[in-house]
Design an enzyme around this catalytic site. Structure first.
Site, PDB file in Angstrom:
ATOM      1  N   ASN A   1      42.279  40.778  38.833  1.00  0.00           N
ATOM      2  CA  ASN A   1      41.915  39.321  39.182  1.00  0.00           C
ATOM      3  C   ASN A   1      42.435  38.386  37.992  1.00  0.00           C
ATOM      4  O   ASN A   1      41.358  38.352  37.109  1.00  0.00           O
ATOM      5  CB  ASN A   1      40.903  38.878  39.758  1.00  0.00           C
ATOM      6  N   TRP A   2      43.467  37.883  37.614  1.00  0.00           N
ATOM      7  CA  TRP A   2      43.616  36.952  36.512  1.00  0.00           C
ATOM      8  C   TRP A   2      43.119  35.567  36.697  1.00  0.00           C
ATOM      9  O   TRP A   2      42.944  34.890  35.663  1.00  0.00           O
ATOM     10  CB  TRP A   2      45.253  36.654  36.108  1.00  0.00           C
ATOM     11  N   LYS A   3      42.461  35.317  38.055  1.00  0.00           N
ATOM     12  CA  LYS A   3      41.973  33.802  37.938  1.00  0.00           C
ATOM     13  C   LYS A   3      42.701  33.029  37.393  1.00  0.00           C
ATOM     14  O   LYS A   3      43.993  32.914  37.548  1.00  0.00           O
ATOM     15  CB  LYS A   3      40.492  33.938  37.249  1.00  0.00           C
TER      16      LYS A   3
ATOM     17  N   HIS B   1      36.618  35.190  47.444  1.00  0.00           N
ATOM     18  CA  HIS B   1      36.126  35.645  46.031  1.00  0.00           C
ATOM     19  C   HIS B   1      35.017  34.415  46.145  1.00  0.00           C
ATOM     20  O   HIS B   1      35.040  33.234  46.373  1.00  0.00           O
ATOM     21  CB  HIS B   1      37.079  35.159  45.111  1.00  0.00           C
TER      22      HIS B   1
ATOM     23  N   GLU C   1      33.883  32.759  43.635  1.00  0.00           N
ATOM     24  CA  GLU C   1      34.157  31.476  43.108  1.00  0.00           C
ATOM     25  C   GLU C   1      34.797  30.464  43.949  1.00  0.00           C
ATOM     26  O   GLU C   1      34.663  29.220  43.777  1.00  0.00           O
ATOM     27  CB  GLU C   1      35.197  31.922  41.977  1.00  0.00           C
TER      28      GLU C   1
ATOM     29  N   GLU D   1      31.107  42.508  44.885  1.00  0.00           N
ATOM     30  CA  GLU D   1      30.974  41.752  44.019  1.00  0.00           C
ATOM     31  C   GLU D   1      29.650  40.961  43.982  1.00  0.00           C
ATOM     32  O   GLU D   1      29.781  39.770  44.092  1.00  0.00           O
ATOM     33  CB  GLU D   1      32.012  40.708  43.551  1.00  0.00           C
TER      34      GLU D   1
ATOM     35  N   GLY E   1      31.586  38.442  35.209  1.00  0.00           N
ATOM     36  CA  GLY E   1      31.827  37.652  33.898  1.00  0.00           C
ATOM     37  C   GLY E   1      30.429  37.738  32.932  1.00  0.00           C
ATOM     38  O   GLY E   1      30.520  36.984  32.069  1.00  0.00           O
TER      39      GLY E   1
ATOM     40  N   SER F   1      32.097  42.533  36.155  1.00  0.00           N
ATOM     41  CA  SER F   1      31.950  42.939  34.635  1.00  0.00           C
ATOM     42  C   SER F   1      32.232  44.646  34.503  1.00  0.00           C
ATOM     43  O   SER F   1      31.722  45.402  33.620  1.00  0.00           O
ATOM     44  CB  SER F   1      30.472  42.804  34.189  1.00  0.00           C
TER      45      SER F   1
ATOM     46  N   GLY G   1      38.204  41.401  36.613  1.00  0.00           N
ATOM     47  CA  GLY G   1      38.534  40.011  36.246  1.00  0.00           C
ATOM     48  C   GLY G   1      38.913  40.234  34.608  1.00  0.00           C
ATOM     49  O   GLY G   1      40.087  40.309  34.331  1.00  0.00           O
ATOM     50  N   GLY G   2      38.050  39.620  33.795  1.00  0.00           N
ATOM     51  CA  GLY G   2      38.403  39.556  32.383  1.00  0.00           C
ATOM     52  C   GLY G   2      38.933  40.620  31.727  1.00  0.00           C
ATOM     53  O   GLY G   2      39.982  40.418  31.022  1.00  0.00           O
TER      54      GLY G   2
HETATM   55  P1  PGA Z   1      34.895  40.087  35.964  1.00  0.00           P
HETATM   56  O1  PGA Z   1      35.393  39.521  37.133  1.00  0.00           O
HETATM   57  O2  PGA Z   1      35.428  41.668  35.572  1.00  0.00           O
HETATM   58  O3  PGA Z   1      35.263  39.176  34.741  1.00  0.00           O
HETATM   59  O4  PGA Z   1      33.212  40.247  35.763  1.00  0.00           O
HETATM   60  C1  PGA Z   1      35.421  40.166  38.383  1.00  0.00           C
HETATM   61  C2  PGA Z   1      35.975  39.398  39.455  1.00  0.00           C
HETATM   62  O5  PGA Z   1      35.473  38.034  39.553  1.00  0.00           O
HETATM   63  O6  PGA Z   1      36.687  39.664  40.257  1.00  0.00           O
END
Ligand code: PGA
Length: 255
Positions: free
Chosen positions: A10-12, A93, A95, A164, A170, A209, A230-231
């Protein structure tokens, strides 16, 4: 049941046209692991360029609007995602649940719209730290599922669930193996109760994470059928070792 593992990046809100080369590199290296399904969910504006750069590799969106079309400034419909070359989308998600105040009901409508249009869907659920500290994480996640699961499954496209925990996203913090196992089992039971036999075949991903250093341990947990990253999905050097970990112990040294 042992399901084929699914690793989704997930590149956000990261990625410019100059990063298409990285998408290419991820797709090229991921093709060494045919035993794992791999996908990248990029910003909507990059989908078309990413999908054209890596034909045959799954590119997805990060959100979708529930309506087919209309006066929804700034939004993207399922048909638009498909038209741009996406084959899947994330919905719900945290966010978006937090920043865009999306409710379970909105997310259910989005999941229904996406599945109906022919997109595979990754539906996210997860509790806050406060909820976990009060011992209500399983009840909260099951209530999110009850409110946001689509009405039915579609035969041609897949629904996957991503657990999640918000506090793990993150942050570098990850639940214990026991905590993940307990939550994934509760989700599996709920999916079986809801969809019967088919609920046993839906993939349940863990997210929050995930890194090359913890991926193998996470994949070994019962009912973990993949990860949402994500990251660590932004660069092939971080992401591909996670794909290799999903491929299993034999493939791992190859990473
Ligand atoms: P993260 O994000 O791997 O950077 O913790 C995961 C996500 O929000 O899908």
């Amino acid at each position: 049941m042992q399901l084929k593992k699914l690793v989704v990046g997930n590149w956000k809100m990261h990625g410019l046209s100059s990063d298409i080369e990285e998408v290419r590199e991820i797709a090229r290296q991921a093709s060494r692991y045919p035993e794992v399904d791999v996908a990248l969910c990029v910003p909507a504006i990059l989908i078309e360029r990413a999908a054209s750069a890596v034909r045959g590799f799954a590119i997805g969106g990060q959100d979708v609007h529930q309506a087919v079309k209309g006066a929804y400034t700034g939004s993207t419909s399922a048909e638009m995602l498909l038209d741009a070359g996406a084959v899947l989308t994330i919905v719900g998600h945290s966010e978006r649940r937090i920043e865009q105040r999306e409710s379970d009901c909105d997310i259910k409508a989005k999941a229904n719209a996406a599945l109906k249009a022919g997109l595979n869907v990754i539906l996210c659920v997860g509790e806050s730290l406060e909820v976990r500290d009060h011992g209500n994480s399983v009840a909260t996640v099951l209530s999110q599922l009850a409110g946001s699961l689509p009405e039915g499954l579609a035969s041609e496209v897949e629904l996957a669930i991503a657990y999640e925990p918000i506090w793990a996203i993150g942050s570098g913090k990850v639940p214990t193996v026991e905590e993940i196992a307990q939550m994934h089992l509760a989700i599996r039971d709920e999916l079986r109760a809801r969809f019967g036999e088919a609920g046993g075949a839906l993939r349940i991903l863990y997210g929050g994470s995930v890194k090359s250093t913890n991926a193998a341990e996470i994949f070994d947990i019962a009912n973990v059928d993949g990860v949402l990253v994500g990251g660590a999905s932004l660069k092939s050097v971080d992401f591909i070792p996670i794909v290799a970990a999903a491929a299993g112990p034999i493939a791992r040294p190859d990473s």
